[in-house]
Design a protein around this motif. Structure first.
Motif, PDB file in Angstrom:
ATOM      1  N   SER A   1       0.751  -1.176   0.032  1.00 43.16           N
ATOM      2  CA  SER A   1      -0.034   0.222   0.127  1.00 43.16           C
ATOM      3  C   SER A   1       0.657   1.562  -0.067  1.00 43.16           C
ATOM      4  CB  SER A   1      -0.894   0.288   1.255  1.00 43.16           C
ATOM      5  OG  SER A   1      -0.289   0.224   2.453  1.00 43.16           O
TER       6      SER A   1
ATOM      7  N   PRO B   1      -6.192  -0.454  -2.218  1.00 40.44           N
ATOM      8  CA  PRO B   1      -6.375   0.428  -3.339  1.00 40.44           C
ATOM      9  C   PRO B   1      -7.830   0.845  -3.635  1.00 40.44           C
ATOM     10  CG  PRO B   1      -5.579  -1.719  -3.850  1.00 40.44           C
ATOM     11  CD  PRO B   1      -6.091  -1.892  -2.343  1.00 40.44           C
TER      12      PRO B   1
ATOM     13  N   SER C   1      -1.124  11.823  -6.623  1.00 40.55           N
ATOM     14  CA  SER C   1      -0.648  10.792  -6.337  1.00 40.55           C
ATOM     15  C   SER C   1       0.686  10.125  -7.144  1.00 40.55           C
ATOM     16  CB  SER C   1      -1.384   9.345  -6.364  1.00 40.55           C
ATOM     17  OG  SER C   1      -2.066   9.170  -7.705  1.00 40.55           O
TER      18      SER C   1
ATOM     19  N   GLY D   1       1.712   3.066  -2.168  1.00 41.63           N
ATOM     20  CA  GLY D   1       1.057   4.081  -3.356  1.00 41.63           C
ATOM     21  C   GLY D   1      -0.048   4.823  -2.543  1.00 41.63           C
ATOM     22  N   GLY D   2      -0.518   4.214  -1.328  1.00 41.04           N
ATOM     23  CA  GLY D   2      -1.776   4.883  -0.768  1.00 41.04           C
ATOM     24  C   GLY D   2      -1.356   5.962   0.034  1.00 41.04           C
TER      25      GLY D   2
ATOM     26  N   SER E   1      -0.165   6.981  -9.473  1.00 39.34           N
ATOM     27  CA  SER E   1       0.185   5.819  -8.810  1.00 39.34           C
ATOM     28  C   SER E   1      -1.133   4.910  -9.230  1.00 39.34           C
ATOM     29  CB  SER E   1       0.150   5.843  -7.365  1.00 39.34           C
ATOM     30  OG  SER E   1      -0.178   4.662  -6.719  1.00 39.34           O
ATOM     31  N   SER E   2      -1.061   3.659  -9.780  1.00 43.30           N
ATOM     32  CA  SER E   2      -2.126   2.674  -9.980  1.00 43.30           C
ATOM     33  C   SER E   2      -3.031   2.448  -8.735  1.00 43.30           C
ATOM     34  CB  SER E   2      -1.443   1.460 -10.743  1.00 43.30           C
ATOM     35  OG  SER E   2      -0.812   0.866  -9.593  1.00 43.30           O
ATOM     36  N   PHE E   3      -2.454   2.580  -7.514  1.00 43.97           N
ATOM     37  CA  PHE E   3      -3.292   2.555  -6.487  1.00 43.97           C
ATOM     38  C   PHE E   3      -4.504   3.346  -6.425  1.00 43.97           C
ATOM     39  CE2 PHE E   3      -4.190   2.486  -1.689  1.00 43.97           C
ATOM     40  CZ  PHE E   3      -3.439   1.373  -1.534  1.00 43.97           C
ATOM     41  N   TRP E   4      -4.454   4.561  -6.899  1.00 42.71           N
ATOM     42  CA  TRP E   4      -5.323   5.480  -6.948  1.00 42.71           C
ATOM     43  C   TRP E   4      -6.417   5.503  -8.232  1.00 42.71           C
ATOM     44  CZ3 TRP E   4      -7.280   6.735  -2.339  1.00 42.71           C
ATOM     45  CH2 TRP E   4      -5.964   6.751  -1.386  1.00 42.71           C
TER      46      TRP E   4
END
Lengths: 77, 153
Positions: free
Chosen positions: A20, B142, A68, A22-23, A71-74
């Motif tokens: 996480s 995510p 971000s 990227g979170g 970021s692929s996290f979002w």
């Protein structure tokens, strides 16, 4: 979603999942680019809010991508 | 979208702003001039819309309705010095200034790592103060999975 005193504190937190990373988002920038700007947050007391929530959210994902760093996290499903 | 649903949403949000708590569905029924069972069904529909609003599992009770929590937590919110509200999460805490126009909103939270204080002060669309300035928000889940288990995000 929680607040931490800095990114180092997130990474030290016992509940941190390394996947996480990227979170993690800076609160001040998040406020300036999302929460201060978008009708989705500004107009929640409007009687017709629910009718307009999609329209009021337009552009939010782009703003989130900017905050971000893409970021692929979002990214949504 | 139906008009009753929009009205029910507004009643819930107004109740949080005015009292710090969620209304029961019988309160929503009374305000709408409808039957309790009808309001209960509206509430279930309202909390199934992929918005960050949900009931306590297996109940008809609002647990959280962005940006507010109906369950006391570590994001304590004061307006003009009166502590009556709780933020849904660290992210939604940043949205609270808009709901109290012209008033000062203070969020007193704690860092889950060290337990030390985190403070935000909001006024309308401005973030007036952030202590420390290095504060970050973090999600362990995510965005794509938030509605799988939004409570864990």
């Amino acid at each position: 979603m929680n607040l931490f005193r800095s990114e180092e504190h997130v990474r030290r937190w016992a509940g941190f999942d390394p996947a996480s990373a990227g979170g993690i988002l800076p609160a001040a920038e998040l406020h300036a680019k999302l929460f201060a700007r978008f009708g989705r947050y500004r107009e929640r007391l409007a009687p017709d809010y629910l009718y307009r929530v999609a329209e009021l959210s337009a552009g939010m994902l782009d703003a989130l991508a900017e905050v971000s760093g893409g970021s692929s996290f979002w990214k949504p499903r | 979208m139906n008009e009753e649903l929009a009205r029910a949403y507004h009643i819930v949000m107004r109740s949080f702003v005015d009292t710090g708590r969620a209304p029961h569905y019988t309160d929503i029924a009374r305000e709408m001039g409808t039957e309790p069972e009808h309001a209960r069904l509206l509430l279930h529909e309202l909390t199934s819309m992929r918005l960050p609003n949900w009931l306590s599992p297996g109940t008809d009770l609002i647990a959280s309705f962005a940006p507010f929590s109906n369950i006391p937590n570590h994001h304590r919110v004061s307006v003009d010095g009166e502590q009556r509200w709780f933020a849904q999460c660290g992210l939604e805490a940043l949205a609270l200034g808009h709901l109290f126009p012209g008033r000062t909103v203070d969020v007193a939270s704690t860092c889950l790592d060290c337990g030390d204080a985190i403070r935000l002060t909001l006024r309308d669309a401005s973030l007036v103060a952030l202590e420390p300035s290095s504060v970050v928000a973090h999600s362990n889940v995510p965005l794509a999975d938030w509605y799988v288990d939004v409570g864990k995000s």
